[in-house]
Scaffold this active site. Structure first.
Site, PDB file in Angstrom:
ATOM      1  N   GLU B  30       0.861  -1.184   0.000  1.00 39.13           N
ATOM      2  CA  GLU B  30       0.000   0.000   0.000  1.00 39.13           C
ATOM      3  C   GLU B  30       0.890   1.224   0.000  1.00 39.13           C
ATOM      4  OE1 GLU B  30      -2.689   0.202   3.277  1.00 39.13           O
ATOM      5  OE2 GLU B  30      -3.512  -1.783   2.899  1.00 39.13           O
ATOM      6  N   ASP B  41      -5.827   8.236  10.973  1.00 32.54           N
ATOM      7  CA  ASP B  41      -4.446   7.884  11.297  1.00 32.54           C
ATOM      8  C   ASP B  41      -3.986   8.356  12.663  1.00 32.54           C
ATOM      9  OD1 ASP B  41      -3.503   6.381   9.046  1.00 32.54           O
ATOM     10  OD2 ASP B  41      -3.778   8.211   7.877  1.00 32.54           O
TER      11      ASP B  41
END
Lengths: 374, 233
Positions: B30, B41
């Site tokens: 990724e 995040d």
């Protein structure tokens, strides 16, 4: 009232959030529809407004500030905790209790929403965590102390801009982590659906009262209604009372270097598509304002839609102009405004219209140190 | 064979790092396209994103990074992972087309939940909070595999494997006939092995991003340790 279909205002709004939050937003949406249909919810809010918050707030003529004009101030500065933020915090706290949530998380910029949230959490016995940028904690020290006194935990956000933008991101991350027990008590008409609609409805009491009071005082509607716009909650609440009065001009006033509507572009921030200070790649730009409450690169999606449709106009005021208006209202009317509504006041005297209504969204005690330093 | 997915933040050195991850045994890489306000995040990836943006890793530069990684590792699936703001600015269709053109095999958009923009073909994420109905929609719409978010929280290493994962796997199996890869919170070979016992693969992000800062050699060794843990099952 605005057309909202699927949480959209035209092409603005929506839900751009991690999957973890989607079921919580669905639950919030269902709980909100349920509450709105429940007579006892509105009755409880009305009662709290009257007996706890100090509603209705008065309408005050500002004759010395704007001689020759019929200028009226809607006195949200006289609401308990000193700003309009309490309208929303009370409503969402009652909603959170209906949803069975015991913990509240919020973001704050100027500290007014944090204080309002800490206040309702104390009133209802809810655990309260408020995220606040370090830069704002410095600028708004008295409000940090008030929140802590009220029993809230104020968590400093020490990265990025260290202001409202980062505080909002951290509050959302906390919500993602503690979603089972926690209600996110967002402070403005921003964020993923259904928040912009909920906050608008809870703040619309400002516009409803002001419209009736202006009619009572002048026997007519104002020609123009002004309110400052950061995220835009006092403005959307005021505008809500006049949206159907096509002859009433609606004017939002942004800080010149935080003009999400004036100089922004369509972008995605904090769960919604709106007009945002962003670059061509969609990266969010920094906003700047002497007023912590306006120092935010985004704005509620409904404002973007009102701008595009032409129903509302959006102007700007510089830091210096706001400071002048702050001092003049203080000296001429004996009212110390917050720096946020001082941005709206700064545009009043140059208007062609005579009959003017301004939302005085909060009082200026919190800003004394900042103003005296300039 | 369990699948090992490694997340790296796009940057100047990332193509070589992606090659090192593939050499170490990553099956899929990724590639994070950084966003200034990444809600999903935790601190490690947020900071890596800030640094990448400061180095000029805007969308065009990220696409070039992707293309160079594709040249170095022609057979490893490469999946950009980003936020809706970048697609909104670049143009949704154009982004999908240009990413494919640069060598992307799929796409992940962290803040675009299943059901929104179904025309943007992507790996869908599901979480412990997802209802069975939402699991079904995500399974129907997903591209190749389903990304199981192991916990309610943001990305970043945790001490233990999330207790919520087993239940999520069970519910996802009931509605999905695609492989299930689990991510968020997995950092050690022991975590990877314990997680992979429950599902078909693991995604390692924050810890890989940290190790990548020590260079390709360190990353290769780290990925190999994860690979060996999975292969020992």
């Amino acid at each position: 009232m605005s057309t909202t279909a699927g949480g959209l205002f035209g092409t603005y709004g929506g839900r751009f959030v991690p999957e973890t939050l989607v079921p919580a937003l669905d639950e919030l949406d269902a709980g909100w529809r349920d509450a709105q249909a429940d007579e006892s919810f509105r009755a409880e809010l009305d009662e709290l407004g009257r007996t706890f918050a100090g509603r209705p707030t008065p309408l005050t003529r500002a004759e010395r500030f704007a001689p020759g004009k019929r200028v009226y101030l809607k006195r949200e500065d006289l609401l308990h905790t000193g700003a309009h933020k309490l309208n929303n915090a009370l409503g969402q706290a009652v909603l959170a209790r209906r949803l069975g949530k015991s913990r509240i998380v919020a973001e704050t910029g100027a500290g007014q929403h944090g204080v309002a949230t800490a206040t309702v959490c104390a009133r209802f016995g809810l655990e309260c965590v408020v995220y606040m940028g370090e830069e704002d904690m410095r600028r708004q020290r008295p409000n940090v102390e008030r929140m802590e006194l009220l029993g809230a935990e104020v968590r400093p956000v020490d990265f990025g801009t260290r202001t409202l933008k980062e505080a909002t991101s951290e509050a959302i991350r906390d919500w993602i982590t503690n979603v089972a027990t926690t209600h996110y008590l967002i402070g403005s008409c921003v964020g993923p659906a259904p928040y912009p609609e909920i906050v608008r409805e809870l703040q619309s009491v400002i516009g409803r009262e002001a419209r009736a009071q202006f009619l009572e005082a002048e026997g007519r509607l104002p020609e123009v209604v002004l309110a400052c716009v950061g995220g835009g909650s006092n403005a959307i609440g005021m505008f809500a009372g006049f949206l159907d009065d096509a002859q009433v001009r609606l004017v939002g006033v942004e800080a010149a270097e935080a003009a999400s509507l004036g100089t922004g572009r369509a972008a995605v921030l904090h769960g919604a598509r709106s007009s945002v200070l962003a670059d061509a790649d969609g990266q969010i730009a920094d906003a700047h304002s002497i007023s912590a409450g306006l120092d935010y690169p985004g704005v509620g999606p409904e404002h973007a839609w009102l701008r595009d449709s032409g129903r509302a106009d959006y102007l700007t005021t510089t830091d210096d102009e706001a400071l002048v208006a702050f001092r003049e209202l203080t000296r001429l009317e004996g009212i110390i405004p917050a720096l946020e509504p001082a941005h709206a006041l700064a545009r009043v005297r140059e208007l062609d219209e005579q009959h003017v209504l301004v939302c005085l969204s909060g009082r200026g005690d919190k800003d004394l140190a900042e103003v005296l330093a300039h | 064979m369990k699948t090992l997915v490694i997340y790296l933040m796009a940057g100047k050195a990332t193509p070589e790092l992606a090659a090192a991850a593939a050499e170490g045994g990553a099956d899929v890489v990724e590639l994070g396209f950084p966003f200034s306000d990444p809600l999903a995040d935790g601190p490690v990836i947020r900071r890596a994103g800030e640094q990448a943006l400061a180095e000029g890793m805007r969308t065009e530069a990220c696409l070039e990074c992707l293309a160079r990684a594709r040249e170095l590792i022609p057979r490893t699936p490469l999946v950009p992972m980003t936020y809706a703001a970048l697609l909104e600015a670049y143009g949704w269709e154009r982004f999908v087309e240009d990413a494919r053109g640069a060598g992307a095999t799929s796409l992940i958009v962290a803040d675009l939940p299943a059901g929104e923009r179904p025309e943007v073909r992507r790996v869908q994420l599901v979480a412990p909070t997802s209802t069975d109905e939402r699991l079904r929609v995500a399974a129907q719409q997903t591209d190749g595999w389903l990304y199981l978010v192991t916990l309610t929280g943001t990305t970043g290493a945790r001490k233990e494997v999330s207790p919520a994962l087993a239940g999520l796997v069970e519910r996802a199996r009931a509605v999905a006939d695609v492989p299930l890869y689990a991510g968020f919170g997995i950092s050690t070979p022991e975590h990877a092995r314990a997680t992979a016992r429950l599902c078909d693969g693991v995604v390692v992000g924050s810890r890989a991003v940290e190790v990548a800062q020590e260079g390709p050699q360190a990353l290769r060794a780290y990925v190999r340790s994860l690979r060996e843990a999975l292969d020992s099952l």
